[in-house]
Design a protein around this motif. Structure first.
Motif, PDB file in Angstrom:
ATOM      1  N   THR A  52       0.818  -1.203   0.000  1.00 42.43           N
ATOM      2  CA  THR A  52       0.000   0.000   0.000  1.00 42.43           C
ATOM      3  C   THR A  52       0.850   1.251   0.000  1.00 42.43           C
ATOM      4  N   GLY A  53       0.726   2.043  -1.077  1.00 47.38           N
ATOM      5  CA  GLY A  53       1.450   3.296  -1.152  1.00 47.38           C
ATOM      6  C   GLY A  53       0.705   4.447  -0.525  1.00 47.38           C
ATOM      7  N   THR A  54      -0.624   4.316  -0.411  1.00 41.61           N
ATOM      8  CA  THR A  54      -1.448   5.376   0.191  1.00 41.61           C
ATOM      9  C   THR A  54      -2.251   4.786   1.341  1.00 41.61           C
ATOM     10  N   PRO A  55      -2.227   5.412   2.493  1.00 42.35           N
ATOM     11  CA  PRO A  55      -2.903   4.864   3.677  1.00 42.35           C
ATOM     12  C   PRO A  55      -4.391   4.587   3.480  1.00 42.35           C
ATOM     13  N   ASP A  56      -5.075   5.432   2.692  1.00 46.50           N
ATOM     14  CA  ASP A  56      -6.515   5.259   2.568  1.00 46.50           C
ATOM     15  C   ASP A  56      -6.905   4.067   1.709  1.00 46.50           C
ATOM     16  N   GLU A  57      -5.917   3.379   1.097  1.00 43.82           N
ATOM     17  CA  GLU A  57      -6.211   2.197   0.279  1.00 43.82           C
ATOM     18  C   GLU A  57      -6.055   0.887   1.032  1.00 43.82           C
ATOM     19  N   ARG A  58      -5.629   0.949   2.275  1.00 47.99           N
ATOM     20  CA  ARG A  58      -5.341  -0.286   3.001  1.00 47.99           C
ATOM     21  C   ARG A  58      -6.542  -1.235   3.031  1.00 47.99           C
ATOM     22  N   PHE A  59      -7.735  -0.704   3.279  1.00 48.14           N
ATOM     23  CA  PHE A  59      -8.912  -1.557   3.417  1.00 48.14           C
ATOM     24  C   PHE A  59      -9.357  -2.116   2.070  1.00 48.14           C
ATOM     25  N   LEU A  60      -9.072  -1.386   0.972  1.00 51.48           N
ATOM     26  CA  LEU A  60      -9.360  -1.898  -0.359  1.00 51.48           C
ATOM     27  C   LEU A  60      -8.394  -3.018  -0.730  1.00 51.48           C
ATOM     28  N   VAL A  61      -7.109  -2.796  -0.483  1.00 56.88           N
ATOM     29  CA  VAL A  61      -6.108  -3.826  -0.756  1.00 56.88           C
ATOM     30  C   VAL A  61      -6.405  -5.073   0.068  1.00 56.88           C
ATOM     31  N   SER A  62      -6.797  -4.866   1.317  1.00 57.64           N
ATOM     32  CA  SER A  62      -7.172  -5.990   2.167  1.00 57.64           C
ATOM     33  C   SER A  62      -8.316  -6.781   1.550  1.00 57.64           C
ATOM     34  N   SER A  63      -9.287  -6.085   0.991  1.00 60.55           N
ATOM     35  CA  SER A  63     -10.438  -6.775   0.398  1.00 60.55           C
ATOM     36  C   SER A  63     -10.009  -7.646  -0.773  1.00 60.55           C
ATOM     37  N   VAL A  64      -9.040  -7.182  -1.571  1.00 66.39           N
ATOM     38  CA  VAL A  64      -8.550  -7.964  -2.706  1.00 66.39           C
ATOM     39  C   VAL A  64      -7.957  -9.279  -2.229  1.00 66.39           C
ATOM     40  N   PHE A  65      -7.080  -9.209  -1.238  1.00 63.33           N
ATOM     41  CA  PHE A  65      -6.407 -10.420  -0.772  1.00 63.33           C
ATOM     42  C   PHE A  65      -7.368 -11.360  -0.047  1.00 63.33           C
ATOM     43  N   VAL A  66      -8.302 -10.806   0.711  1.00 58.32           N
ATOM     44  CA  VAL A  66      -9.298 -11.649   1.373  1.00 58.32           C
ATOM     45  C   VAL A  66     -10.170 -12.346   0.326  1.00 58.32           C
ATOM     46  N   ASN A  67     -10.580 -11.608  -0.705  1.00 58.19           N
ATOM     47  CA  ASN A  67     -11.384 -12.213  -1.774  1.00 58.19           C
ATOM     48  C   ASN A  67     -10.614 -13.323  -2.477  1.00 58.19           C
ATOM     49  N   ARG A  68      -9.336 -13.108  -2.694  1.00 58.15           N
ATOM     50  CA  ARG A  68      -8.516 -14.139  -3.338  1.00 58.15           C
ATOM     51  C   ARG A  68      -8.415 -15.395  -2.466  1.00 58.15           C
ATOM     52  N   LEU A  69      -8.191 -15.203  -1.181  1.00 52.39           N
ATOM     53  CA  LEU A  69      -8.125 -16.374  -0.288  1.00 52.39           C
ATOM     54  C   LEU A  69      -9.446 -17.134  -0.298  1.00 52.39           C
ATOM     55  N   GLU A  70     -10.537 -16.402  -0.233  1.00 50.31           N
ATOM     56  CA  GLU A  70     -11.845 -17.054  -0.182  1.00 50.31           C
ATOM     57  C   GLU A  70     -12.181 -17.785  -1.485  1.00 50.31           C
ATOM     58  N   GLN A  71     -11.623 -17.314  -2.607  1.00 50.31           N
ATOM     59  CA  GLN A  71     -11.885 -17.951  -3.895  1.00 50.31           C
ATOM     60  C   GLN A  71     -10.832 -18.981  -4.272  1.00 50.31           C
ATOM     61  N   GLY A  72      -9.881 -19.205  -3.373  1.00 49.86           N
ATOM     62  CA  GLY A  72      -8.843 -20.193  -3.634  1.00 49.86           C
ATOM     63  C   GLY A  72      -7.799 -19.739  -4.631  1.00 49.86           C
ATOM     64  N   MET A  73      -7.691 -18.440  -4.854  1.00 48.88           N
ATOM     65  CA  MET A  73      -6.691 -17.902  -5.768  1.00 48.88           C
ATOM     66  C   MET A  73      -5.388 -17.631  -5.014  1.00 48.88           C
ATOM     67  N   ARG A  74      -4.290 -17.716  -5.725  1.00 48.10           N
ATOM     68  CA  ARG A  74      -3.011 -17.358  -5.117  1.00 48.10           C
ATOM     69  C   ARG A  74      -2.934 -15.835  -4.958  1.00 48.10           C
ATOM     70  N   LEU A  75      -2.223 -15.393  -3.937  1.00 44.19           N
ATOM     71  CA  LEU A  75      -2.148 -13.961  -3.663  1.00 44.19           C
ATOM     72  C   LEU A  75      -1.328 -13.220  -4.707  1.00 44.19           C
ATOM     73  N   GLN A  76      -0.262 -13.842  -5.199  1.00 42.45           N
ATOM     74  CA  GLN A  76       0.553 -13.275  -6.277  1.00 42.45           C
ATOM     75  C   GLN A  76       0.931 -11.806  -6.007  1.00 42.45           C
ATOM     76  N   THR A  77       1.664 -11.626  -4.938  1.00 47.04           N
ATOM     77  CA  THR A  77       2.084 -10.270  -4.564  1.00 47.04           C
ATOM     78  C   THR A  77       3.614 -10.186  -4.521  1.00 47.04           C
TER      79      THR A  77
END
Length: 386
Positions: A260-285
């Protein structure tokens, strides 16, 4: 005749009583009312000083209208024995009562000179600065990199002053190895650090230190702070998150911190990774790939090679499923809270908007949208190369 004398004496006593009472009321009002100070000042209380010296200094600086009344008020309040050495900011218009409270309350000094040992992601610096009472802002006196620069004279001078304050400031996202390396360079701390603390276990924050403190004690404070932050965030987490333990949430928080380069995006970035885990996708970060290469011992200092994206390390989330085995940095409170309270989105992709990380990311729910965002970013890269 005697009756006349007695009557006059009684009258005199009554007048004297009222005059005394008036003086007391005046003294009390003077003690608690707004003082004459027109501009904030920094008051230094030397070790071994007393209220007489302090009161006379305050009177000379125009902070109190009467040194004697200041001492009498402090004595009446039972605080003359509670004077604390240090440097204290006295605001404009402070009453005598307020000033007495300031110089007897104790705790960290509130003005004067301080040394800040900053541990950053890419470099560490030592900053010497002094509070300007008039503006309430710190003015930099000197700054240097202890690994590369000669120690400036200003640093040596302030270290010799008894009232200099010291702080260690950790940036969010630094690794435990980086912290230990820099703590070992701080010459006002003592003792050896025998082993690197677990990654993610140290809370990024600003820590007051004193000459003679041990490095081990400071690390314990950092660990305790991170334990408290994680426990509180875990207790207030959303339901249904794909974490089995607070430790897994801490791993996710460290990835969010590094992505996260901008503090206000933390919760959006979190949603991406949580969605990936829940869908069985690799995080690829990418930050996890970098950690697999460096193990947190400094920065990579170059781009990631294609061979490294395919390399099998425990942290390479392009290769492994789910979370890596450990955090990849020490996340701050905001990233921990984001990991445990992600935004409710359908996003599963994101890419930088521009070549400046501070501009944030474009998020997408579908691969087609993501490919468009990637193409826009590649175009910006091509423009820069041309």
């Amino acid at each position: 005749m005697w009756r006349h004398i007695a009557s006059n004496a009684l009258t005199f006593l009554v007048v004297l009583f009222f005059l005394f009472g008036g003086v007391l009321i005046w003294a009390q009002n003077s003690y608690v009312s707004e003082g004459p100070l027109e501009q904030a000042i920094c008051v230094q209380v030397e070790r071994g000083s007393n209220f007489r010296r302090v009161s006379e200094s305050l009177a000379e600086d125009g902070a109190v209208s009467s040194a004697a009344l200041f001492r009498i008020g402090a004595d009446y309040a039972g605080k003359t024995s509670q004077l604390k050495a240090g440097s204290y900011l006295v605001p404009e218009g402070a009453s005598m009562a307020q000033i007495v409270d300031i110089v007897t309350r104790g705790g960290a000094s509130t003005c004067g000179t301080e040394v800040v040992y900053r541990v950053g992601i890419t470099r560490a610096t030592v900053q010497v600065r002094e509070l300007d009472p008039a503006t309430g802002r710190f003015v930099e006196i000197a700054e240097f990199d202890p690994a590369e620069d000669a120690v400036p004279e200003e640093y040596t001078e302030v270290k010799a002053e008894a009232d200099t304050r010291y702080r260690v400031a950790l940036a969010e996202g630094v690794t435990s190895w980086q912290i230990v390396q820099e703590l070992n360079q701080i010459d006002v701390l003592e003792g050896e650090i025998e082993e690197i603390p677990a990654e993610g276990s140290l809370a990024p924050d600003s820590y007051e230190i004193s000459p003679g403190d041990t490095r081990a004690e400071l690390l314990e404070r950092m660990v305790s702070a991170q334990d408290r932050i994680l426990a509180e965030a875990w207790a207030n987490r959303q339901d249904g998150l794909p974490y089995d333990s607070p430790e897994e949430a801490l791993i996710m928080a460290s990835i969010i911190e590094k992505e996260t380069g901008t503090p206000d995006e933390r919760f959006l970035v979190s949603s991406v990774f949580v969605n990936r885990l829940e869908q069985g996708m690799r995080l690829q970060t990418d930050p996890t790939v970098i950690y697999g290469i460096t193990r947190g011992q400094g920065v990579l200092g170059r781009g990631i090679r294609q061979s490294e994206l395919r390399a099998e390390t425990p942290w390479n989330t392009y290769v492994i499923d789910g979370l890596p085995p450990t955090p990849i940095a020490n996340p701050g409170r905001a990233s921990i809270e984001a990991a445990l309270n992600p935004d409710d989105t359908g996003y599963i992709f994101f890419v930088a908007k521009t070549l400046d990380p501070a501009d944030g990311h474009n998020f997408a729910e579908t691969l087609a949208e993501h490919n468009e965002n990637v193409a826009a970013y590649r175009a910006l890269e091509a423009q820069r190369e041309n």
